[in-house]
Design a protein around this motif. Sequence first.
Motif, PDB file in Angstrom:
ATOM      1  N   ARG B  15       0.906  -1.336   0.035  1.00 50.05           N
ATOM      2  CA  ARG B  15       0.151  -0.078   0.068  1.00 50.05           C
ATOM      3  C   ARG B  15       0.909   1.257   0.039  1.00 50.05           C
ATOM      4  N   GLY B  16       1.955   1.210   0.762  1.00 50.09           N
ATOM      5  CA  GLY B  16       2.967   2.371   0.863  1.00 50.09           C
ATOM      6  C   GLY B  16       3.606   2.658  -0.519  1.00 50.09           C
ATOM      7  N   LEU B  17       3.835   1.457  -1.219  1.00 49.86           N
ATOM      8  CA  LEU B  17       4.224   1.553  -2.813  1.00 49.86           C
ATOM      9  C   LEU B  17       3.295   2.345  -3.547  1.00 49.86           C
ATOM     10  N   TYR B  18       1.981   1.842  -3.610  1.00 49.88           N
ATOM     11  CA  TYR B  18       1.066   2.354  -4.135  1.00 49.88           C
ATOM     12  C   TYR B  18       0.862   4.004  -3.679  1.00 49.88           C
ATOM     13  N   VAL B  25       7.621  -2.632 -10.090  1.00 51.27           N
ATOM     14  CA  VAL B  25       7.880  -3.321  -9.133  1.00 51.27           C
ATOM     15  C   VAL B  25       8.710  -4.918  -9.369  1.00 51.27           C
ATOM     16  N   SER B  26       9.550  -5.146  -9.172  1.00 50.08           N
ATOM     17  CA  SER B  26      10.289  -6.502  -9.851  1.00 50.08           C
ATOM     18  C   SER B  26      10.895  -7.247  -8.528  1.00 50.08           C
ATOM     19  N   SER B  27      10.393  -8.533  -8.487  1.00 49.51           N
ATOM     20  CA  SER B  27      11.030  -9.417  -7.068  1.00 49.51           C
ATOM     21  C   SER B  27      11.265 -10.645  -7.588  1.00 49.51           C
ATOM     22  N   TYR B  28      11.577 -11.560  -6.719  1.00 50.20           N
ATOM     23  CA  TYR B  28      11.472 -12.966  -6.787  1.00 50.20           C
ATOM     24  C   TYR B  28      11.029 -13.312  -5.539  1.00 50.20           C
ATOM     25  N   PRO B  29      10.026 -14.242  -5.476  1.00 55.57           N
ATOM     26  CA  PRO B  29       9.328 -14.592  -4.357  1.00 55.57           C
ATOM     27  C   PRO B  29      10.331 -15.164  -3.288  1.00 55.57           C
ATOM     28  N   GLY B  30      10.066 -15.225  -2.190  1.00 55.45           N
ATOM     29  CA  GLY B  30      10.760 -15.425  -0.967  1.00 55.45           C
ATOM     30  C   GLY B  30      10.236 -15.101   0.356  1.00 55.45           C
ATOM     31  N   THR B  37       5.019  -8.193  -3.177  1.00 55.32           N
ATOM     32  CA  THR B  37       5.058  -7.939  -4.740  1.00 55.32           C
ATOM     33  C   THR B  37       3.522  -8.522  -5.148  1.00 55.32           C
ATOM     34  N   ALA B  38       3.098  -9.632  -4.647  1.00 53.70           N
ATOM     35  CA  ALA B  38       1.788  -9.977  -4.907  1.00 53.70           C
ATOM     36  C   ALA B  38       0.756  -8.973  -4.764  1.00 53.70           C
ATOM     37  N   ALA B  39       0.771  -8.477  -3.722  1.00 49.96           N
ATOM     38  CA  ALA B  39      -0.056  -7.343  -3.397  1.00 49.96           C
ATOM     39  C   ALA B  39      -0.034  -6.147  -4.295  1.00 49.96           C
ATOM     40  N   TYR B  43      -2.479  -3.529  -7.870  1.00 48.00           N
ATOM     41  CA  TYR B  43      -2.796  -2.214  -8.461  1.00 48.00           C
ATOM     42  C   TYR B  43      -2.373  -2.193  -9.884  1.00 48.00           C
ATOM     43  N   LYS B  44      -3.016  -3.231 -10.663  1.00 50.37           N
ATOM     44  CA  LYS B  44      -2.554  -3.380 -12.052  1.00 50.37           C
ATOM     45  C   LYS B  44      -2.937  -2.189 -12.813  1.00 50.37           C
ATOM     46  N   GLY B  45      -2.117  -1.560 -13.766  1.00 46.70           N
ATOM     47  CA  GLY B  45      -2.555  -0.407 -14.541  1.00 46.70           C
ATOM     48  C   GLY B  45      -1.742   0.750 -13.841  1.00 46.70           C
ATOM     49  N   GLU B  46      -1.894   0.834 -12.486  1.00 47.61           N
ATOM     50  CA  GLU B  46      -0.761   1.974 -12.089  1.00 47.61           C
ATOM     51  C   GLU B  46       0.454   1.367 -11.540  1.00 47.61           C
ATOM     52  N   ILE B  47       0.540   0.056 -11.321  1.00 45.55           N
ATOM     53  CA  ILE B  47       1.940  -0.234 -11.014  1.00 45.55           C
ATOM     54  C   ILE B  47       2.270  -1.538 -12.031  1.00 45.55           C
ATOM     55  N   HIS B  48       3.252  -1.446 -12.560  1.00 46.40           N
ATOM     56  CA  HIS B  48       3.831  -2.786 -13.432  1.00 46.40           C
ATOM     57  C   HIS B  48       4.622  -3.752 -12.185  1.00 46.40           C
TER      58      HIS B  48
END
Lengths: 192, 580
Positions: B15-18, B25-30, B37-39, B43-48
Amino acid sequence: MMNNTTSVIFAGVGGQGTLLASRIIGRVLLDGGFDVKLSEVHGMSQRGGSVVTYVKYGEKVYSPVIDKGEADYIVAFEQMEAARWLNYLKPEGKMLINTQKLPPMPVITGAAEYNADIIGKIAASGAAVKSLNALELAERAGSARAVNVVMMGALSNELGFGGEMWEAALSGCSPAKALDINRKAFKLGKEA
Amino acid sequence: MPQKTLMLGNHAVARGLYESGVTVVSSYPGTPSTEITAAAAKYKGEIHAEWAPNEKVAAETAIGASIAGARAFTGMKHVGFNVAADPFFTASYTGVTGGLVAAIADDPGMHSSQNEQDSRNYAIAAKLPMLEPSDSRECLEFTKAAYALSEEYDVPVLLRLTTRISHSQGVVEEGERARRELPDYQKNAAKYVMMPGFAKLRRVEVLERERRLREYAETTPLNSEEDGCPEMGVITSGAAYQYAKEALGDKAGYLKLGLINPLPTELIRRFAAKYKKVYVIEELDPIIERHCKALGVGVIGKELFPEIGEFSQSLIAEKILGETVESRAFPEAVPSRPPVLCAGCSHRGVFYVLGKLGVMVNGDIGCYTLGATPPLSAMDTTVCMGASVSGLHGFNKGRAGGYESKAVAVIGDSTFMHSGITGLINIAYNQSNSLVIILDNTITGMTGHQNTPANGLDIYGEPAPAVNLEELVKSVGIKRVTVIDPYDLAETELVVKQELEVKEPSVIITRRPCALLKNYQKKPPVSVIPERCAGCKACMKIGCPAISVSGGKAAVNRTLCVGCGVCGQLCKFNAFAEGE
């Protein structure tokens, strides 16, 4: 120790739906105007291992963790998990136990035995106990997966809060196709 | 009034990122970082948002986005930063254009990790500011503060989380998304081309920036003080603050550090001077404690508190106040309930065969690390992502070829994409007769089903180009590639034996989707024909949670069984019947 919060532990087995249970209670407590903290562990332990969720609420909650001897209520989704977490109960706390048994791998392989008469031994320790066959009630409601909601119905008797608050949480957190079953499961758990 | 919601710490970071106007936003899960990153993908459309093949690629993507002027983010678990450290140590020199934040989630207590490293050491070593929130509300606020700090000081900012912060839910008030104009791109080679001539100049900037950040640490509202009884002062941060506050309440005064690198100097001296005794309460390494002691401030820290595991309010009450809590105990031992491979897990058959053959198994990171546990017990090593493949090559070289027909590597499809392929290139290039088994269950399983570059779906579940594992393996110089069905034990055993014997590098791909996937084709549960069952327990050797023995006969749990049929292949008496 400063402790004017109420502490509830959900103890179960990975895959039993403790995460939905924590969503439901979280919603009720937030609507009730409390400060709330819920703590859960994800990842490897979820693969059929013991899983635990801590729920704490009150005017102000600091630590999200519940320690030994601190839980007002323990909702055990499985008998052996009730035994495992008994030492987390407050002296005056209460256990709600689903009588379902899920043997862990050491029992399945014969390396260990499933403890006999768990509920009797917990009661003998002086703890207040309410046990119910949540699996049977869930099946009666329409799905074995609703064990978690049956247990929330039983917990609602202990925590109070209005029926409309639980209903709002149930309908807010359940997937649409599961709502009817969950309503029945909640009612059966409450009446058990 | 802003809306109050109950949020996971990780969701609050998202939410803070948004709200910070982040667009990449680019990550590998862990675990415990995955949900950020899943959350953010919601925010598709506003955050890639995207799942990258590994943390280094994710970090470099975020750095590239920052250079482009966007606010960017990458999130990872503590060991993920080992992989991403290379770009970040130099991004510390280049600084940023758009704000750049990396979340690093430590795992004190090792709930789901192979080590317990303290990522604060990285902040010190890379000279990067690091913030540490202590609950979900601060996860959101500190994320926003991190972007402001990043742009004001021209520096990537690290956000340190721990399992208890990432995976606890607390009350959060949501705000609006910041509107940001993307600045025009302007080439600045002296800032962004880190060859010696330029890097030497940037190194001076880094040191000057650190001096300014130390000044900032003295006054930032990220660090806060709460007055209390003059007997006892506590310097702390993150989850440890919450434990201390619950254990000690107003018996102590608190200096809660939100900016944990660089640490303040005068603030700590002034705080400590007010109290008779000062405790430093921090999980893992004694970083704040060493800082205090270097300043000549007498504090009590690790002589009282462990350097291992998570803390709790009881631990603090016991160590400082000498209080212990009364609790009743169950009168007998309760068997443990370790995690297990799920019923129908496609890894089970492979580990059964490897155990039966008695080969040396170089393991890797994922659900399949559970192949090390009884009754399968078919794993010799697990170090880090990708180490199975390169480790097998080294093992075979170390044994001077003597073990090439007796050792294998096992690695999941997602882990192979992460860093297995580079090890395989080494096997092909530097020629060891190594056998690598890729366990392709078409998903990143352990962290909760994230799509991978090899499964044809992106983070949103939309179709994406899929890496063809067979073609990839061949293209690096491996000539022998066999695809098998791990539910077929006879075929699995035959092919493993055959490929162990060949005198060249070889890859087996075992292909079956994870049994927990929604589109997994479940079969009806198998059943036991009691008159045929001899009670020999051969079916128990695969450690399937759906099978048990009661009354001397095998029994199948119909809720758990997905009808994979592996158990039936172990039965000499044909006692298992397919479900109808």
